[in-house]
Scaffold this motif. Structure first.
Motif, PDB file in Angstrom:
ATOM      1  N   ILE A 142       0.836  -1.206   0.000  1.00  0.00           N
ATOM      2  CA  ILE A 142       0.000   0.000   0.000  1.00  0.00           C
ATOM      3  C   ILE A 142       0.866   1.249   0.000  1.00  0.00           C
ATOM      4  N   PHE A 143       1.933   1.251   0.792  1.00  0.00           N
ATOM      5  CA  PHE A 143       2.824   2.415   0.829  1.00  0.00           C
ATOM      6  C   PHE A 143       3.632   2.542  -0.450  1.00  0.00           C
ATOM      7  N   LEU A 144       4.002   1.427  -1.053  1.00  0.00           N
ATOM      8  CA  LEU A 144       4.686   1.486  -2.347  1.00  0.00           C
ATOM      9  C   LEU A 144       3.813   2.207  -3.360  1.00  0.00           C
ATOM     10  N   ILE A 145       2.515   1.908  -3.331  1.00  0.00           N
ATOM     11  CA  ILE A 145       1.571   2.561  -4.247  1.00  0.00           C
ATOM     12  C   ILE A 145       1.458   4.046  -3.932  1.00  0.00           C
ATOM     13  N   MET A 146       1.195   4.370  -2.674  1.00  0.00           N
ATOM     14  CA  MET A 146       0.999   5.767  -2.287  1.00  0.00           C
ATOM     15  C   MET A 146       2.240   6.612  -2.540  1.00  0.00           C
ATOM     16  N   ASP A 147       3.412   6.027  -2.321  1.00  0.00           N
ATOM     17  CA  ASP A 147       4.661   6.786  -2.439  1.00  0.00           C
ATOM     18  C   ASP A 147       5.127   6.980  -3.877  1.00  0.00           C
ATOM     19  N   ASN A 148       4.563   6.236  -4.819  1.00  0.00           N
ATOM     20  CA  ASN A 148       5.118   6.251  -6.178  1.00  0.00           C
ATOM     21  C   ASN A 148       4.113   6.507  -7.286  1.00  0.00           C
ATOM     22  N   MET A 149       2.857   6.833  -6.950  1.00  0.00           N
ATOM     23  CA  MET A 149       1.851   7.016  -7.989  1.00  0.00           C
ATOM     24  C   MET A 149       1.676   8.459  -8.428  1.00  0.00           C
ATOM     25  N   SER A 150       2.224   9.416  -7.671  1.00  0.00           N
ATOM     26  CA  SER A 150       1.998  10.821  -7.979  1.00  0.00           C
ATOM     27  C   SER A 150       2.672  11.243  -9.283  1.00  0.00           C
ATOM     28  N   TYR A 151       2.049  12.195  -9.956  1.00  0.00           N
ATOM     29  CA  TYR A 151       2.571  12.677 -11.237  1.00  0.00           C
ATOM     30  C   TYR A 151       3.975  13.234 -11.099  1.00  0.00           C
ATOM     31  N   HIS A 152       4.244  13.929  -9.990  1.00  0.00           N
ATOM     32  CA  HIS A 152       5.558  14.576  -9.859  1.00  0.00           C
ATOM     33  C   HIS A 152       6.691  13.561  -9.835  1.00  0.00           C
ATOM     34  N   LYS A 153       6.371  12.304  -9.468  1.00  0.00           N
ATOM     35  CA  LYS A 153       7.407  11.275  -9.459  1.00  0.00           C
ATOM     36  C   LYS A 153       7.909  10.981 -10.867  1.00  0.00           C
ATOM     37  N   THR A 154       7.062  11.233 -11.878  1.00  0.00           N
ATOM     38  CA  THR A 154       7.490  11.005 -13.257  1.00  0.00           C
ATOM     39  C   THR A 154       8.419  12.114 -13.732  1.00  0.00           C
ATOM     40  N   LEU A 155       8.407  13.250 -13.034  1.00  0.00           N
ATOM     41  CA  LEU A 155       9.234  14.382 -13.440  1.00  0.00           C
ATOM     42  C   LEU A 155      10.671  14.240 -12.968  1.00  0.00           C
ATOM     43  N   ASP A 156      10.847  13.686 -11.759  1.00  0.00           N
ATOM     44  CA  ASP A 156      12.209  13.565 -11.244  1.00  0.00           C
ATOM     45  C   ASP A 156      12.785  12.161 -11.397  1.00  0.00           C
ATOM     46  N   GLY A 157      11.989  11.265 -11.998  1.00  0.00           N
ATOM     47  CA  GLY A 157      12.502   9.935 -12.295  1.00  0.00           C
ATOM     48  C   GLY A 157      12.717   9.037 -11.097  1.00  0.00           C
ATOM     49  N   THR A 158      12.059   9.340  -9.971  1.00  0.00           N
ATOM     50  CA  THR A 158      12.284   8.555  -8.758  1.00  0.00           C
ATOM     51  C   THR A 158      11.205   7.506  -8.514  1.00  0.00           C
ATOM     52  N   ALA A 159      10.204   7.453  -9.372  1.00  0.00           N
ATOM     53  CA  ALA A 159       9.097   6.520  -9.150  1.00  0.00           C
ATOM     54  C   ALA A 159       9.567   5.071  -9.290  1.00  0.00           C
ATOM     55  N   LYS A 160       9.170   4.247  -8.339  1.00  0.00           N
ATOM     56  CA  LYS A 160       9.435   2.814  -8.418  1.00  0.00           C
ATOM     57  C   LYS A 160       8.288   2.142  -9.181  1.00  0.00           C
ATOM     58  N   PRO A 161       8.563   1.021  -9.837  1.00  0.00           N
ATOM     59  CA  PRO A 161       7.496   0.321 -10.581  1.00  0.00           C
ATOM     60  C   PRO A 161       6.331  -0.042  -9.661  1.00  0.00           C
ATOM     61  N   LEU A 162       5.129   0.171 -10.163  1.00  0.00           N
ATOM     62  CA  LEU A 162       3.939  -0.120  -9.382  1.00  0.00           C
ATOM     63  C   LEU A 162       3.423  -1.528  -9.672  1.00  0.00           C
ATOM     64  N   PRO A 163       2.884  -2.210  -8.654  1.00  0.00           N
ATOM     65  CA  PRO A 163       2.190  -3.473  -8.921  1.00  0.00           C
ATOM     66  C   PRO A 163       0.895  -3.171  -9.655  1.00  0.00           C
ATOM     67  N   LEU A 164       0.209  -4.193 -10.121  1.00  0.00           N
ATOM     68  CA  LEU A 164      -1.031  -3.991 -10.868  1.00  0.00           C
ATOM     69  C   LEU A 164      -2.029  -3.168 -10.058  1.00  0.00           C
ATOM     70  N   GLU A 165      -2.128  -3.434  -8.760  1.00  0.00           N
ATOM     71  CA  GLU A 165      -3.046  -2.682  -7.914  1.00  0.00           C
ATOM     72  C   GLU A 165      -2.710  -1.189  -7.951  1.00  0.00           C
ATOM     73  N   GLY A 166      -1.431  -0.863  -7.940  1.00  0.00           N
ATOM     74  CA  GLY A 166      -1.007   0.529  -7.985  1.00  0.00           C
ATOM     75  C   GLY A 166      -1.278   1.175  -9.330  1.00  0.00           C
ATOM     76  N   LYS A 167      -1.100   0.409 -10.395  1.00  0.00           N
ATOM     77  CA  LYS A 167      -1.387   0.932 -11.727  1.00  0.00           C
ATOM     78  C   LYS A 167      -2.866   1.273 -11.864  1.00  0.00           C
TER      79      LYS A 167
END
Length: 219
Positions: free
Chosen positions: A94-119
């Motif tokens: 759940i925290f992996l999803i919350m911490d990596n789904m925001s749009y700004h994460k795509t700007l700085d390249g820090t987003a970790k791959p999301l599981p299907l639930e996160g996608k």
């Protein structure tokens, strides 16, 4: 606890945290994201519905733009989830999803791959950012922070960093469509969300065309 009891508790916790929001990320937004995520997850039976819906309810509870102390907010969420009998692995997902789904994460390249639930949750959140609801939320958010509505002399920004994205002094509400909202259709993860985004994209394009025509006294 049953699935229904767990999700009812998660709903109430989310409402207690987001019910007073005045930026367009209030509990009405949360409910729509949950509804969209629940629609999407039905088409992907391999995804865990409880984790998907829980992440949808909680996705803004620790968001840096909405919460003053994200560390404390995260601590409260972890404690709450443990009280609802979520396992350590489930809480981490759940925290992996919350911490990596925001749009700004795509700007700085820090987003970790999301599981299907996160996608799925990410798609649901992005769907609520576009279309007629997206138009109203963009105007509401910009008005809350005193943004200029439109100025043809100010060009949309491109290739923004995280810091530039958060700097509302360099943005207009109309430019936000070009800087972010119109890009979301092509960032959807699931085929189901991509199909849903097509109509919402056209709603925004029609709005922008009409807005500029009226701005220039051409309509």
């Amino acid at each position: 606890m049953t699935e229904t009891e767990i999700l009812a508790a998660v709903q109430q916790f989310s409402k207690s945290k987001m019910g007073d929001d005045e930026t367009g990320h209030g509990f009405d937004h949360i409910q729509r994201v949950v509804g969209l995520a629940d629609r999407l997850v039905q088409q992907y039976p391999e995804a865990d519905r409880v984790l998907t819906v829980t992440a949808a309810y909680l996705h803004d509870v620790i968001d840096e733009k909405l919460v003053a102390d994200t560390a404390q907010a995260s601590k409260e969420v972890r404690y709450f989830l443990a009280q609802q009998s979520f396992t350590t692995d489930q809480i981490e997902t759940i925290f992996l999803i919350m911490d990596n789904m925001s749009y700004h994460k795509t700007l700085d390249g820090t987003a970790k791959p999301l599981p299907l639930e996160g996608k799925i949750v990410q798609d649901a959140d992005r769907l609520d950012a576009i279309g007629a609801i997206g138009i109203s939320r963009a105007i509401y958010f910009g008005g809350h922070f005193g943004e200029k509505i439109y100025d043809p002399a100010i060009q949309p920004r491109t290739e923004m960093t995280h810091a530039e994205y958060r700097n509302l002094n360099n943005e207009t509400i109309i430019n936000h469509f070009y800087e972010k909202l119109l890009t979301l259709k092509d960032l959807m993860n699931t085929e189901a969300a991509k199909k849903m985004a097509e109509h919402r994209q056209q709603v925004m394009l029609d709005f922008l065309a009409e807005y500029k025509a009226e701005w220039n006294a051409k309509a």
